[in-house]
Design an enzyme around this catalytic site. Structure first.
Site, PDB file in Angstrom:
ATOM      1  N   HIS A  18       0.865  -1.205   0.000  1.00 38.44           N
ATOM      2  CA  HIS A  18       0.000   0.000   0.000  1.00 38.44           C
ATOM      3  C   HIS A  18       0.891   1.241   0.000  1.00 38.44           C
ATOM      4  CE1 HIS A  18      -3.852   2.133   1.339  1.00 38.44           C
ATOM      5  NE2 HIS A  18      -2.940   3.083   1.122  1.00 38.44           N
ATOM      6  N   HIS A  20       1.563   5.393  -1.682  1.00 34.93           N
ATOM      7  CA  HIS A  20       1.226   6.575  -2.484  1.00 34.93           C
ATOM      8  C   HIS A  20       2.507   7.159  -3.048  1.00 34.93           C
ATOM      9  CE1 HIS A  20      -2.946   6.783  -0.964  1.00 34.93           C
ATOM     10  NE2 HIS A  20      -2.409   6.240   0.121  1.00 34.93           N
ATOM     11  N   HIS A 146     -10.578   1.106   1.608  1.00 34.04           N
ATOM     12  CA  HIS A 146     -10.382   2.137   2.645  1.00 34.04           C
ATOM     13  C   HIS A 146     -11.613   2.032   3.538  1.00 34.04           C
ATOM     14  CE1 HIS A 146      -8.837   6.071   4.257  1.00 34.04           C
ATOM     15  NE2 HIS A 146     -10.041   5.978   4.792  1.00 34.04           N
TER      16      HIS A 146
HETATM   17  O1  DOR Z   1      -3.447   9.545   5.503  1.00 35.60           O
HETATM   18  C1  DOR Z   1      -3.777   9.246   4.365  1.00 35.60           C
HETATM   19  N1  DOR Z   1      -3.186   9.807   3.287  1.00 35.60           N
HETATM   20  N2  DOR Z   1      -4.756   8.362   4.218  1.00 35.60           N
HETATM   21  C2  DOR Z   1      -5.261   8.093   2.996  1.00 35.60           C
HETATM   22  O2  DOR Z   1      -6.164   7.301   2.920  1.00 35.60           O
HETATM   23  C3  DOR Z   1      -4.787   8.828   1.799  1.00 35.60           C
HETATM   24  C4  DOR Z   1      -3.433   9.312   1.984  1.00 35.60           C
HETATM   25  C5  DOR Z   1      -3.011  10.322   0.933  1.00 35.60           C
HETATM   26  O3  DOR Z   1      -3.217  10.064  -0.249  1.00 35.60           O
HETATM   27  O4  DOR Z   1      -2.437  11.354   1.299  1.00 35.60           O
HETATM   28 ZN    ZN Z   2      -3.394   5.078   1.484  1.00 36.18          ZN
END
Ligand code: DOR
Ligand code: ZN
Length: 354
Positions: A18, A20, A146
Protein backbone atom coordinates in the site's frame (compact mmCIF):
# COMPACT_ATOMS: atom_id res chain seq x y z
CA UNK A 1 15.04 -17.78 4.65
CA UNK A 2 15.78 -15.79 7.75
CA UNK A 3 18.80 -15.23 9.94
CA UNK A 4 18.38 -13.66 13.31
CA UNK A 5 20.87 -12.69 15.94
CA UNK A 6 21.31 -9.70 18.16
CA UNK A 7 23.05 -7.58 15.57
CA UNK A 8 21.52 -8.29 12.25
CA UNK A 9 18.53 -9.75 10.49
CA UNK A 10 18.43 -10.85 6.87
CA UNK A 11 15.02 -11.42 5.34
CA UNK A 12 13.66 -12.19 1.90
CA UNK A 13 13.27 -8.88 0.05
CA UNK A 14 10.00 -7.29 1.20
CA UNK A 15 7.14 -5.65 -0.74
CA UNK A 16 4.97 -2.68 0.17
CA UNK A 17 1.30 -3.57 -0.40
CA UNK A 18 0.00 0.00 0.00
CA UNK A 19 1.91 3.03 -1.27
CA UNK A 20 1.23 6.57 -2.48
CA UNK A 21 3.80 7.79 -5.01
CA UNK A 22 1.99 10.86 -6.45
CA UNK A 23 3.08 12.18 -9.85
CA UNK A 24 5.48 14.65 -11.48
CA UNK A 25 8.22 16.17 -9.31
CA UNK A 26 6.77 14.64 -6.13
CA UNK A 27 7.02 11.19 -7.70
CA UNK A 28 10.62 11.86 -8.71
CA UNK A 29 11.43 12.89 -5.15
CA UNK A 30 10.06 9.79 -3.41
CA UNK A 31 10.10 6.75 -5.70
CA UNK A 32 13.75 5.81 -5.10
CA UNK A 33 13.14 5.62 -1.34
CA UNK A 34 10.65 2.78 -1.82
CA UNK A 35 12.75 1.02 -4.48
CA UNK A 36 15.73 0.93 -2.11
CA UNK A 37 13.93 -1.30 0.37
CA UNK A 38 11.13 -3.02 -1.57
CA UNK A 39 11.01 -5.15 -4.72
CA UNK A 40 7.36 -4.37 -5.48
CA UNK A 41 4.69 -1.98 -4.32
CA UNK A 42 0.95 -1.67 -4.79
CA UNK A 43 0.52 1.85 -6.15
CA UNK A 44 -2.50 3.81 -4.95
CA UNK A 45 -4.57 5.42 -7.72
CA UNK A 46 -5.74 8.58 -5.90
CA UNK A 47 -4.06 11.04 -8.25
CA UNK A 48 -5.82 14.18 -9.44
CA UNK A 49 -7.69 13.11 -11.55
CA UNK A 50 -7.79 9.51 -10.23
CA UNK A 51 -6.48 6.52 -12.18
CA UNK A 52 -9.76 4.96 -13.30
CA UNK A 53 -8.80 3.18 -16.53
CA UNK A 54 -6.26 0.56 -17.55
CA UNK A 55 -4.83 3.00 -20.07
CA UNK A 56 -4.20 5.58 -17.34
CA UNK A 57 -2.70 2.92 -15.06
CA UNK A 58 -0.26 1.76 -17.74
CA UNK A 59 0.77 5.35 -18.52
CA UNK A 60 1.29 6.02 -14.79
CA UNK A 61 3.39 2.87 -14.53
CA UNK A 62 5.62 4.20 -17.28
CA UNK A 63 6.02 7.53 -15.46
CA UNK A 64 6.95 5.73 -12.22
CA UNK A 65 9.73 3.73 -13.87
CA UNK A 66 10.99 6.79 -15.77
CA UNK A 67 11.03 8.82 -12.55
CA UNK A 68 12.94 6.06 -10.76
CA UNK A 69 15.58 6.00 -13.49
CA UNK A 70 15.81 9.80 -13.41
CA UNK A 71 16.26 9.68 -9.63
CA UNK A 72 19.22 7.31 -10.02
CA UNK A 73 17.31 4.16 -9.02
CA UNK A 74 17.30 0.79 -10.77
CA UNK A 75 14.05 0.42 -12.71
CA UNK A 76 14.86 -3.25 -13.42
CA UNK A 77 14.83 -4.09 -9.72
CA UNK A 78 11.49 -2.51 -8.81
CA UNK A 79 8.01 -3.46 -10.01
CA UNK A 80 5.08 -1.10 -9.53
CA UNK A 81 1.88 -3.12 -9.16
CA UNK A 82 -0.82 -0.84 -10.51
CA UNK A 83 -4.38 -0.37 -9.26
CA UNK A 84 -7.58 1.23 -10.54
CA UNK A 85 -9.73 3.65 -8.59
CA UNK A 86 -13.27 2.30 -8.29
CA UNK A 87 -16.05 4.77 -9.11
CA UNK A 88 -19.82 4.47 -9.35
CA UNK A 89 -19.27 4.13 -13.12
CA UNK A 90 -16.48 1.51 -13.33
CA UNK A 91 -17.62 -1.08 -15.89
CA UNK A 92 -17.03 -4.82 -15.75
CA UNK A 93 -15.24 -4.47 -19.14
CA UNK A 94 -12.74 -2.09 -17.53
CA UNK A 95 -12.06 -4.61 -14.77
CA UNK A 96 -11.45 -7.42 -17.26
CA UNK A 97 -9.23 -5.13 -19.36
CA UNK A 98 -7.22 -4.26 -16.26
CA UNK A 99 -6.79 -7.90 -15.32
CA UNK A 100 -5.74 -8.89 -18.84
CA UNK A 101 -3.12 -6.12 -18.99
CA UNK A 102 -1.01 -8.13 -16.55
CA UNK A 103 0.09 -4.87 -14.87
CA UNK A 104 -2.98 -4.01 -12.82
CA UNK A 105 -3.25 -6.12 -9.67
CA UNK A 106 -6.12 -4.66 -7.67
CA UNK A 107 -8.94 -2.13 -7.52
CA UNK A 108 -9.22 0.43 -4.74
CA UNK A 109 -12.43 1.41 -3.00
CA UNK A 110 -12.50 4.88 -1.50
CA UNK A 111 -15.88 5.73 -0.03
CA UNK A 112 -16.57 9.21 -1.50
CA UNK A 113 -15.10 11.89 0.77
CA UNK A 114 -13.27 9.50 3.12
CA UNK A 115 -9.76 10.87 2.53
CA UNK A 116 -7.25 12.70 0.26
CA UNK A 117 -8.53 12.90 -3.35
CA UNK A 118 -11.54 10.68 -2.73
CA UNK A 119 -14.22 12.97 -4.19
CA UNK A 120 -14.65 10.66 -7.18
CA UNK A 121 -15.07 7.67 -4.87
CA UNK A 122 -18.01 5.35 -4.46
CA UNK A 123 -21.33 6.69 -3.11
CA UNK A 124 -23.25 3.39 -2.90
CA UNK A 125 -21.08 0.26 -3.11
CA UNK A 126 -23.63 -2.52 -3.54
CA UNK A 127 -26.12 -0.29 -5.38
CA UNK A 128 -23.73 1.19 -7.94
CA UNK A 129 -20.77 -1.21 -8.20
CA UNK A 130 -22.31 -4.69 -8.30
CA UNK A 131 -21.17 -5.41 -11.87
CA UNK A 132 -17.61 -4.30 -11.18
CA UNK A 133 -17.48 -6.36 -7.96
CA UNK A 134 -18.80 -9.40 -9.80
CA UNK A 135 -16.06 -8.97 -12.42
CA UNK A 136 -13.39 -8.67 -9.72
CA UNK A 137 -14.67 -11.79 -8.00
CA UNK A 138 -14.62 -13.62 -11.32
CA UNK A 139 -11.03 -12.75 -12.23
CA UNK A 140 -9.70 -13.16 -8.69
CA UNK A 141 -8.39 -9.60 -8.45
CA UNK A 142 -8.47 -8.15 -4.92
CA UNK A 143 -10.63 -5.22 -3.85
CA UNK A 144 -8.59 -2.93 -1.60
CA UNK A 145 -10.83 -1.18 0.87
CA UNK A 146 -10.38 2.14 2.64
CA UNK A 147 -12.60 1.07 5.53
CA UNK A 148 -14.15 4.17 7.02
CA UNK A 149 -17.77 5.31 6.89
CA UNK A 150 -18.14 8.88 5.69
CA UNK A 151 -21.28 9.79 7.64
CA UNK A 152 -20.31 13.14 9.22
CA UNK A 153 -22.42 12.36 12.28
CA UNK A 154 -20.11 9.44 13.17
CA UNK A 155 -17.17 10.32 15.42
CA UNK A 156 -13.91 10.26 13.44
CA UNK A 157 -12.43 7.70 15.85
CA UNK A 158 -15.37 5.31 15.32
CA UNK A 159 -15.54 5.35 11.54
CA UNK A 160 -13.58 2.15 10.95
CA UNK A 161 -15.34 0.02 13.55
CA UNK A 162 -18.74 1.08 12.19
CA UNK A 163 -17.59 0.41 8.62
CA UNK A 164 -17.09 -3.26 9.51
CA UNK A 165 -20.79 -3.76 10.27
CA UNK A 166 -22.29 -1.30 7.82
CA UNK A 167 -20.20 -1.98 4.71
CA UNK A 168 -17.64 -4.78 5.06
CA UNK A 169 -20.01 -7.51 6.26
CA UNK A 170 -22.77 -6.81 3.67
CA UNK A 171 -20.12 -6.59 0.91
CA UNK A 172 -18.64 -9.95 1.82
CA UNK A 173 -22.05 -11.59 2.24
CA UNK A 174 -22.96 -10.45 -1.29
CA UNK A 175 -19.58 -11.49 -2.81
CA UNK A 176 -18.22 -14.31 -0.64
CA UNK A 177 -15.47 -15.32 -3.08
CA UNK A 178 -14.21 -11.75 -3.61
CA UNK A 179 -10.65 -11.25 -2.36
CA UNK A 180 -10.69 -8.28 -0.02
CA UNK A 181 -7.80 -6.41 1.60
CA UNK A 182 -8.96 -4.27 4.52
CA UNK A 183 -6.35 -1.54 4.08
CA UNK A 184 -4.40 0.11 6.89
CA UNK A 185 -6.50 -1.28 9.73
CA UNK A 186 -6.37 0.84 12.88
CA UNK A 187 -8.70 -0.82 15.36
CA UNK A 188 -9.15 -3.92 17.49
CA UNK A 189 -12.51 -4.41 15.73
CA UNK A 190 -10.82 -4.33 12.30
CA UNK A 191 -8.07 -6.73 13.36
CA UNK A 192 -10.46 -9.19 15.02
CA UNK A 193 -12.82 -9.13 12.06
CA UNK A 194 -10.00 -9.99 9.65
CA UNK A 195 -8.56 -12.64 11.97
CA UNK A 196 -11.87 -14.46 12.42
CA UNK A 197 -13.85 -13.93 9.20
CA UNK A 198 -14.57 -16.69 6.69
CA UNK A 199 -13.16 -16.55 3.18
CA UNK A 200 -10.46 -14.63 1.32
CA UNK A 201 -9.73 -11.58 3.46
CA UNK A 202 -6.50 -9.96 4.64
CA UNK A 203 -5.35 -6.62 6.00
CA UNK A 204 -2.39 -4.30 5.69
CA UNK A 205 -0.92 -2.57 8.75
CA UNK A 206 1.16 0.63 8.68
CA UNK A 207 4.24 1.32 10.81
CA UNK A 208 2.66 4.38 12.43
CA UNK A 209 -0.34 2.39 13.66
CA UNK A 210 1.99 -0.19 15.21
CA UNK A 211 4.26 2.38 16.86
CA UNK A 212 1.95 5.17 18.04
CA UNK A 213 -1.41 5.78 19.61
CA UNK A 214 -3.45 8.96 19.26
CA UNK A 215 -1.58 10.74 22.05
CA UNK A 216 1.26 11.19 19.53
CA UNK A 217 -0.86 13.70 17.59
CA UNK A 218 -1.23 15.93 20.63
CA UNK A 219 2.02 15.52 22.56
CA UNK A 220 3.12 19.01 23.63
CA UNK A 221 0.90 20.63 20.97
CA UNK A 222 -0.67 19.63 17.66
CA UNK A 223 1.80 17.52 15.68
CA UNK A 224 0.58 17.38 12.08
CA UNK A 225 3.16 14.86 10.91
CA UNK A 226 1.36 12.22 13.00
CA UNK A 227 -1.95 12.95 11.30
CA UNK A 228 -3.09 10.34 8.80
CA UNK A 229 -6.34 8.63 7.86
CA UNK A 230 -7.62 6.46 9.33
CA UNK A 231 -6.42 8.47 12.31
CA UNK A 232 -4.28 6.93 15.08
CA UNK A 233 -6.47 5.35 17.75
CA UNK A 234 -6.14 4.69 21.49
CA UNK A 235 -3.55 2.33 23.00
CA UNK A 236 -5.85 -0.73 23.19
CA UNK A 237 -6.14 -0.59 19.40
CA UNK A 238 -2.41 -0.18 18.86
CA UNK A 239 -1.82 -3.25 21.01
CA UNK A 240 -4.34 -5.26 18.97
CA UNK A 241 -2.59 -4.24 15.73
CA UNK A 242 0.83 -5.21 17.09
CA UNK A 243 -0.63 -8.53 18.18
CA UNK A 244 -2.12 -9.13 14.71
CA UNK A 245 0.99 -8.11 12.74
CA UNK A 246 3.36 -10.18 14.89
CA UNK A 247 1.02 -13.18 15.25
CA UNK A 248 2.35 -15.00 12.19
CA UNK A 249 -1.14 -15.10 10.67
CA UNK A 250 -0.94 -14.96 6.86
CA UNK A 251 -3.91 -12.58 6.86
CA UNK A 252 -1.78 -9.62 7.97
CA UNK A 253 0.93 -8.05 5.85
CA UNK A 254 3.00 -4.94 5.29
CA UNK A 255 1.51 -1.82 3.69
CA UNK A 256 3.19 1.44 4.65
CA UNK A 257 0.53 3.83 3.33
CA UNK A 258 3.48 6.20 2.93
CA UNK A 259 1.71 9.36 1.78
CA UNK A 260 3.96 12.33 1.02
CA UNK A 261 2.66 15.89 1.41
CA UNK A 262 4.91 18.97 1.26
CA UNK A 263 5.89 20.35 4.66
CA UNK A 264 3.81 23.50 4.11
CA UNK A 265 0.65 21.49 3.43
CA UNK A 266 1.11 19.42 6.59
CA UNK A 267 1.99 22.39 8.82
CA UNK A 268 -1.12 24.25 7.75
CA UNK A 269 -4.42 25.53 9.14
CA UNK A 270 -6.08 22.57 7.42
CA UNK A 271 -3.22 20.10 7.22
CA UNK A 272 -3.23 17.12 4.83
CA UNK A 273 -3.53 13.55 6.09
CA UNK A 274 -0.59 11.24 5.53
CA UNK A 275 2.72 10.13 7.06
CA UNK A 276 5.90 9.86 4.98
CA UNK A 277 7.49 6.52 5.83
CA UNK A 278 8.97 5.25 2.57
CA UNK A 279 12.37 6.63 3.58
CA UNK A 280 12.70 4.43 6.67
CA UNK A 281 9.87 1.91 6.40
CA UNK A 282 11.77 -1.23 7.35
CA UNK A 283 13.58 0.56 10.17
CA UNK A 284 10.18 1.51 11.61
CA UNK A 285 8.70 -1.97 11.24
CA UNK A 286 11.82 -3.61 12.71
CA UNK A 287 11.54 -1.27 15.70
CA UNK A 288 7.89 -2.25 16.21
CA UNK A 289 8.54 -6.00 15.95
CA UNK A 290 11.66 -5.78 18.13
CA UNK A 291 9.73 -3.91 20.85
CA UNK A 292 7.62 -7.03 21.46
CA UNK A 293 10.42 -9.56 20.89
CA UNK A 294 8.91 -10.77 17.60
CA UNK A 295 11.63 -10.04 15.03
CA UNK A 296 11.28 -13.68 13.94
CA UNK A 297 7.80 -12.81 12.61
CA UNK A 298 8.93 -9.83 10.51
CA UNK A 299 9.84 -11.81 7.39
CA UNK A 300 6.42 -13.45 7.06
CA UNK A 301 4.66 -10.12 7.50
CA UNK A 302 6.97 -8.16 5.18
CA UNK A 303 7.87 -10.70 2.52
CA UNK A 304 5.58 -13.78 2.42
CA UNK A 305 1.98 -13.08 3.40
CA UNK A 306 1.42 -10.35 0.79
CA UNK A 307 2.53 -12.24 -2.32
CA UNK A 308 0.82 -15.40 -1.05
CA UNK A 309 -2.51 -13.56 -0.74
CA UNK A 310 -2.16 -11.88 -4.13
CA UNK A 311 -1.10 -15.18 -5.75
CA UNK A 312 2.29 -13.80 -6.78
CA UNK A 313 5.73 -15.40 -6.35
CA UNK A 314 7.78 -14.46 -3.29
CA UNK A 315 10.88 -12.38 -4.01
CA UNK A 316 14.24 -14.06 -4.36
CA UNK A 317 16.60 -11.30 -3.14
CA UNK A 318 17.22 -10.31 0.48
CA UNK A 319 17.27 -7.23 2.69
CA UNK A 320 19.50 -6.95 5.73
CA UNK A 321 18.63 -4.91 8.79
CA UNK A 322 21.43 -4.00 11.16
CA UNK A 323 21.07 -3.08 14.81
CA UNK A 324 22.71 0.34 14.56
CA UNK A 325 21.57 3.79 15.57
CA UNK A 326 19.71 5.44 12.72
CA UNK A 327 18.84 9.10 12.94
CA UNK A 328 15.76 10.04 10.96
CA UNK A 329 16.49 13.22 8.97
CA UNK A 330 14.61 16.43 9.86
CA UNK A 331 13.47 16.68 6.27
CA UNK A 332 14.27 15.47 2.76
CA UNK A 333 14.04 17.39 -0.54
CA UNK A 334 10.65 17.37 -2.25
CA UNK A 335 10.77 19.24 -5.57
CA UNK A 336 11.35 22.86 -4.60
CA UNK A 337 10.01 22.28 -1.11
CA UNK A 338 10.65 19.73 1.68
CA UNK A 339 9.11 16.58 3.06
CA UNK A 340 9.16 15.70 6.75
CA UNK A 341 9.46 11.96 7.44
CA UNK A 342 7.53 10.39 10.31
CA UNK A 343 9.38 10.85 13.62
CA UNK A 344 11.83 13.28 11.99
CA UNK A 345 14.92 13.95 14.11
CA UNK A 346 14.35 10.90 16.35
CA UNK A 347 16.63 7.87 16.45
CA UNK A 348 15.80 4.23 15.84
CA UNK A 349 17.82 1.17 16.81
CA UNK A 350 17.62 -0.45 13.34
CA UNK A 351 19.01 0.54 9.99
CA UNK A 352 18.40 -1.10 6.63
CA UNK A 353 21.69 -1.94 4.92
CA UNK A 354 20.84 -0.56 1.47
O1 DOR B 1 -3.45 9.55 5.50
C1 DOR B 1 -3.78 9.25 4.36
N1 DOR B 1 -3.19 9.81 3.29
N2 DOR B 1 -4.76 8.36 4.22
C2 DOR B 1 -5.26 8.09 3.00
O2 DOR B 1 -6.16 7.30 2.92
C3 DOR B 1 -4.79 8.83 1.80
C4 DOR B 1 -3.43 9.31 1.98
C5 DOR B 1 -3.01 10.32 0.93
O3 DOR B 1 -3.22 10.06 -0.25
O4 DOR B 1 -2.44 11.35 1.30
ZN1 ZN C 1 -3.39 5.08 1.48
Amino acid sequence: MSTQNTHQLTITRPDDWHLHLRDGTALEAVVADTARQFARAIIMPNLKPPVTTTEQALAYRGRILAALTKAGGNADAFTPLMTLYLTDNTSSEEIFRAHESGQVYAVKLYPAGATTNSDAGVTDLLGKCAKALEALEKCGMPLLVHGEVTDPSIDVFDREAIFVDRVMKPLRRAFPALKVVFEHITTKEGAEYVRDAEGPIAATITPQHMLYNRNAIFQGGVRPHWYCLPILKRETHRLALVEAATSGSPRFFLGTDSAPHARGLKEHACGCAGCYTALHAMELYATAFDAVGKLDKLEGFASFHGPDFYGLPRNTGTLTLVRETYQIPDEVPFGNTALVPLAAGETLAWRAAV
